[in-house]
Scaffold this motif. Sequence first.
Motif, short mmCIF file in Angstrom:
data_model
loop_
_atom_site.label_atom_id
_atom_site.label_comp_id
_atom_site.label_asym_id
_atom_site.label_seq_id
_atom_site.Cartn_x
_atom_site.Cartn_y
_atom_site.Cartn_z
N VAL A 36 -10.96 -13.73 6.03
CA VAL A 36 -9.56 -14.05 6.33
C VAL A 36 -9.20 -13.83 7.80
O VAL A 36 -8.04 -13.91 8.17
CB VAL A 36 -8.59 -13.24 5.44
CG1 VAL A 36 -8.77 -13.64 3.98
CG2 VAL A 36 -8.77 -11.75 5.63
N MET A 37 -10.20 -13.51 8.64
CA MET A 37 -9.88 -13.21 10.03
C MET A 37 -10.64 -14.07 11.02
O MET A 37 -11.80 -14.42 10.81
CB MET A 37 -10.17 -11.75 10.34
CG MET A 37 -9.03 -10.82 9.97
SD MET A 37 -9.49 -9.15 10.39
CE MET A 37 -8.79 -8.29 8.98
N HIS A 38 -9.98 -14.33 12.12
CA HIS A 38 -10.66 -14.89 13.28
C HIS A 38 -11.51 -13.78 13.90
O HIS A 38 -11.24 -12.60 13.68
CB HIS A 38 -9.64 -15.32 14.35
CG HIS A 38 -8.81 -16.49 13.95
ND1 HIS A 38 -9.34 -17.72 13.62
CD2 HIS A 38 -7.46 -16.64 13.85
CE1 HIS A 38 -8.37 -18.56 13.33
NE2 HIS A 38 -7.19 -17.93 13.46
N PRO A 39 -12.47 -14.15 14.73
CA PRO A 39 -13.29 -13.11 15.39
C PRO A 39 -12.46 -12.13 16.23
O PRO A 39 -12.88 -11.01 16.45
CB PRO A 39 -14.23 -13.92 16.29
CG PRO A 39 -14.29 -15.28 15.66
CD PRO A 39 -12.96 -15.51 15.03
N ASP A 40 -11.31 -12.55 16.70
CA ASP A 40 -10.55 -11.65 17.57
C ASP A 40 -9.59 -10.75 16.80
O ASP A 40 -8.76 -10.07 17.39
CB ASP A 40 -9.78 -12.45 18.63
CG ASP A 40 -8.74 -13.36 17.99
OD1 ASP A 40 -8.63 -13.37 16.74
OD2 ASP A 40 -8.04 -14.05 18.74
N GLY A 41 -9.70 -10.75 15.47
CA GLY A 41 -8.89 -9.83 14.69
C GLY A 41 -7.55 -10.41 14.25
O GLY A 41 -6.77 -9.72 13.60
N ARG A 42 -7.29 -11.66 14.58
CA ARG A 42 -6.09 -12.29 14.03
C ARG A 42 -6.45 -12.93 12.69
O ARG A 42 -7.61 -13.25 12.43
CB ARG A 42 -5.56 -13.36 15.01
CG ARG A 42 -4.90 -12.79 16.25
CD ARG A 42 -4.53 -13.90 17.23
NE ARG A 42 -5.69 -14.76 17.47
CZ ARG A 42 -5.68 -16.09 17.27
NH1 ARG A 42 -4.60 -16.70 16.87
NH2 ARG A 42 -6.78 -16.79 17.51
N MET A 43 -5.44 -13.13 11.87
CA MET A 43 -5.70 -13.71 10.55
C MET A 43 -5.97 -15.21 10.71
O MET A 43 -5.43 -15.86 11.61
CB MET A 43 -4.49 -13.48 9.63
CG MET A 43 -4.00 -12.03 9.56
SD MET A 43 -5.27 -10.81 9.16
CE MET A 43 -5.50 -11.14 7.42
N ASN A 44 -6.78 -15.77 9.78
CA ASN A 44 -7.12 -17.19 9.90
C ASN A 44 -6.44 -18.03 8.81
O ASN A 44 -5.56 -17.54 8.10
CB ASN A 44 -8.63 -17.37 9.93
CG ASN A 44 -9.27 -16.99 8.60
OD1 ASN A 44 -8.58 -16.89 7.58
ND2 ASN A 44 -10.57 -16.79 8.61
N ASP A 45 -6.91 -19.25 8.65
CA ASP A 45 -6.29 -20.18 7.70
C ASP A 45 -6.21 -19.66 6.27
O ASP A 45 -5.30 -19.99 5.53
CB ASP A 45 -7.10 -21.49 7.69
CG ASP A 45 -6.95 -22.24 9.00
OD1 ASP A 45 -6.11 -21.81 9.82
OD2 ASP A 45 -7.67 -23.23 9.20
N PHE A 46 -7.16 -18.82 5.90
CA PHE A 46 -7.17 -18.32 4.52
C PHE A 46 -6.07 -17.28 4.29
O PHE A 46 -5.90 -16.81 3.19
CB PHE A 46 -8.53 -17.71 4.18
CG PHE A 46 -9.61 -18.75 4.07
CD1 PHE A 46 -9.68 -19.56 2.94
CD2 PHE A 46 -10.53 -18.93 5.08
CE1 PHE A 46 -10.66 -20.54 2.84
CE2 PHE A 46 -11.51 -19.89 4.98
CZ PHE A 46 -11.59 -20.71 3.86
N ALA A 47 -5.39 -16.92 5.34
CA ALA A 47 -4.36 -15.88 5.20
C ALA A 47 -2.98 -16.46 4.99
O ALA A 47 -1.98 -15.76 5.08
CB ALA A 47 -4.37 -14.98 6.45
N GLY A 48 -2.94 -17.72 4.72
CA GLY A 48 -1.67 -18.37 4.39
C GLY A 48 -0.64 -18.16 5.48
O GLY A 48 -0.90 -18.43 6.66
N SER A 49 0.50 -17.64 5.06
CA SER A 49 1.62 -17.55 6.01
C SER A 49 1.37 -16.50 7.10
O SER A 49 2.14 -16.39 8.04
CB SER A 49 2.90 -17.21 5.26
OG SER A 49 2.71 -16.00 4.58
N TYR A 50 0.32 -15.71 6.92
CA TYR A 50 0.05 -14.67 7.94
C TYR A 50 -0.89 -15.19 9.03
O TYR A 50 -1.27 -14.44 9.93
CB TYR A 50 -0.54 -13.43 7.28
CG TYR A 50 0.33 -12.95 6.15
CD1 TYR A 50 1.52 -12.27 6.42
CD2 TYR A 50 0.00 -13.24 4.83
CE1 TYR A 50 2.34 -11.87 5.38
CE2 TYR A 50 0.82 -12.84 3.79
CZ TYR A 50 1.99 -12.15 4.07
OH TYR A 50 2.81 -11.77 3.06
N LYS A 51 -1.22 -16.42 8.92
CA LYS A 51 -2.15 -17.03 9.87
C LYS A 51 -1.77 -16.74 11.32
O LYS A 51 -0.60 -16.77 11.68
CB LYS A 51 -2.17 -18.54 9.64
CG LYS A 51 -3.27 -19.25 10.36
CD LYS A 51 -3.13 -20.75 10.30
CE LYS A 51 -4.02 -21.35 11.39
NZ LYS A 51 -3.74 -22.74 11.61
#
Length: 927
Positions: free
Chosen positions: A317-332
């Motif tokens: 659920v995360m990008h390599p830089d620690g942000r949430m990715n597409d799988f994190a829905g509204s938390y993207k």
Amino acid sequence: MNEIPARYNSQEVEDRIYKFWQDNNLFSAKANPDKKPFCIVIPPPNVTGILHMGHALNNTYQDILIRLKRMQGFESLWMPGTDHAGIATQNVVERQLAKEGIKRQDLGREKFLQRVEQWKEEYGSTIIKQLKKLGASCDWPRVRFTMDEGYSEAVKEVFVRLWNKGLIYQDDKIINWCPRCQTALSDEEAPHRQLQGNLYYIRYPIKQASGLRPQASGQVKKACGMRHAACDYIVVATTRPETMLGDSAVAVNPKDKRYKKFVGKVLILPLVNREIKIIADNMVDRKFGTGAVKVTPAHDSNDYLLGKKYRLEFVNVMHPDGRMNDFAGSYKDMDRFKAREALLNDLREKGLLEKVQPHPLSAGHCYRCQSIIEPRLSRQWFIKIAPLAKPAIKAVKDGGIKFHPKRWTKVYLNWMENIQDWCISRQIWWGHRIPVWYCLDCKKEAVASVEAPRVCRVCNSANLKQDDDVLDTWFSSWLWPFATFYWPFDHAGDKRLAIGDRQKDLKYFYPTSVLVTAPEIIFFWVARMIMAGFEFVGKEPFKDVYIHGTVRDREGKKMSKSLGNIIDPLEIIAKYGADALRFSLISITAAGEDLYLSEEKFELGRNFANKLWNASRFSLMNLDLNLASVDLCVFFEKEKLELPERWILSRFYSMLGRLNKALDNFRFNQAANILYEFIWHEFCDWYIELAKPNLLSGLAGKRVSGENRNTQIVLYKVLEKTLRCLHPFMPFITEEIWQKLQLKTHNSQLTTIMTQPWPHIQKQMVDQGVESKMQLAIDVITASRNLKAQVKIPQSQNVKLSIVVKDKKAIAALKETSPAISYLAKLVNLCIQSERPGGIKSISALSGKMQVLLELEGVIDIEKEIEKLAKEIGELTADLKSKEARLKNKEFLKKAPQEVIQREKELVTVNKEKLAASSRILDELKK
RNA sequence: GGGCGCAUGGCUUAGCUGGUUAGAGCGCCACAUUCACAUUGUGGAGGUCAUAGGUUCGAAUCCUAUUGCGCCCACCA
């Protein structure tokens, strides 16, 4: 006298002396069959490094050993170098780019690497220059860098060898991911640290048979884990709630009655409304949290195992830089910790956050940037390390490699015996690129090769691509003890030595002798060097490992820039001198213990250097003979020396014995203190004072024969040998003084103390009789000074002294030393007798077997004297009582060694005499 | 959860294989400056060696437990 300043000026001396050593090539070592080798490879500091106290300590130990062994006749090589320190260096350059508003991606790989090279050219030699300030006697022309062309070939060679043995593999695993550095890290690079976190209890609704999903709040009724059949949800506990977005199951223990009926049912993962299963596995601890655990196979290593076992979905659920990715829905695109807050708020609103409990936990931290590690599923390269560990364990168990202090053996073995596969790929650019090539056409086979392959072995395509990742920095460091000697020899990279000479060097200096490092480096480096040594060269890389302590501030905190508690060694060198820095550090550090540092501690070394300087200054002022032809042993045999000369020689050689022993056992602080004690409190305080009457004209109290020549010879010999002993610890000042001494006494050209032989023990000069005679004199002088101070007579005032002692040997000895005593204690009359003379007004002191009486002209403070005597009598009586009791004890007499009993008896006799004498005086005074 | 280390005068500590009257350095107090050194000299005060048991003729030292501090390791949701 005028040409030698009264204060030692380290600033004026150190750079000049260092240049002298370098100009004369004194640090260089070559394979030399006539000598035994001694070799230390430096723990290569990071090229980005600047010298800190840890380096200062570490390198001082090494320099002491190297200089000592050089003097002891070994071919002593200190191999220097620096480490490319992949992540650390890349971070430094990236930070510099950031100031220009550029990211490394903007530059691209090639240009970025050029920038790093450029940076390295500019600043890479800083630490080397700083080591020279410290006095490090490295063989500088041999300096190596872990990314030298030749060294890089060794790295590739090793990779290929391991690859061919099937020990290198690529796999998807949960690894330690640093979101800031954006690379995988090994377990050792992600040390766990305590955090104050929370345990969040989250309700996961159960999918109802009807297929109806419970709405948010209000609808949910009872929590599970309460033995109700009709629960609407299961509560899981987690410390990282944001990872729930990647959950693919909830697991319970199969024996857990509370949950038995739910196993196999389906839950609705809140917020993302995904369906997940409830599974049962023994791995789950029934007692922790609610006994139900969320399973996130892409973000936790335990969950990963469960994920594999039960074929669950892996949702990252995360990008390599620690942000949430597409799988994190509204938390993207939210940062992981922001997402955590947002997600908890949402859960709270929906009534799905049951409770929050403070919960201490530990989490991995990036050893380079301190960011909290994110366990993350990713494809990396690993080494199957267990086969390499075997010989490395054996060597330490069998004693082929020894740790000092011993206790680190256990730490090492414990790690080795539980060793985990080593993740060696890093997603950065600065480092050794992984020597693996892929064919972009047939995509069938990856090839590992030292030289870049031209075409694909399978389809002959020239369309090959090298792996993008680089190797862990420690994958090059672990080859240090042999790759610095140009192993594996046949690569063309470095032209500094012919192949034959390279082989000769390795054969001669390897295995190296001692490795000196800090405890935190044992796993990173020491353990791995041992494995590499056996695997690639077939021999252990070193025989002894000396582990020293960590430098801390006065409160015991580690020194770090961020804490602002750094003491900069270069400032200390500028202010106190390199010798003072070195000596202070060594002297205050108990073997292997951490040292708590504050600036005042360096006064110790500075004052000591100044003391030595002045003792030498005095000697230089009073030496005027050419002593070139004097051999101390011959001289000692031929001449009938006076007591002070025999005493200082005896003390010197017994000191040397203790010094050698301390050094053999890696007890550096003890060695430093032995030298300090001898130089300051024996050579300066007593011998120089005793030498004065013979050396200085016009002084009263010239000793009997007044042999100026003998005194000069002994003064010179002891000083010169002492300088040699001190040289490994304080190289600059000892060299400076030593050269001056040679000029004064030999008229010789400049030579160096560095290559003088380490003094040999001369047992014939160690004489217990001489030492105890002198001790008697010292005791009398001290007692006399004490008495003067007590009645406030100036020390310089001449007085009359009587000594009462029964022991005939003591009387004879005192008579022999009475000129010295009279001189140092400023006596007009010294009376030695076996009975106390009557009718003389005096005050007294007890010292060893003696009673020392100071005659007084004026009135004595009788009250005070009585008080003092009463106290003495009290102490003596108590002491006598316990000693007599011991001597009556049959067990003691039966079991204690004779010498202990004998000494106990003597003490009783002496104390009885003293008691009687004191009582007699007390009676007199009372009248 | 496992392991390791440390605990000695106001501060920093030495004391390695059990037998000292428990040593230092800094700080403190007193005295001292033509004679190498005030970055000095001389002298002094200050310690029931964390606590409780044990082993031993004898423990600061060895053993056990306790307390406090520090460090390392571990798949502590």
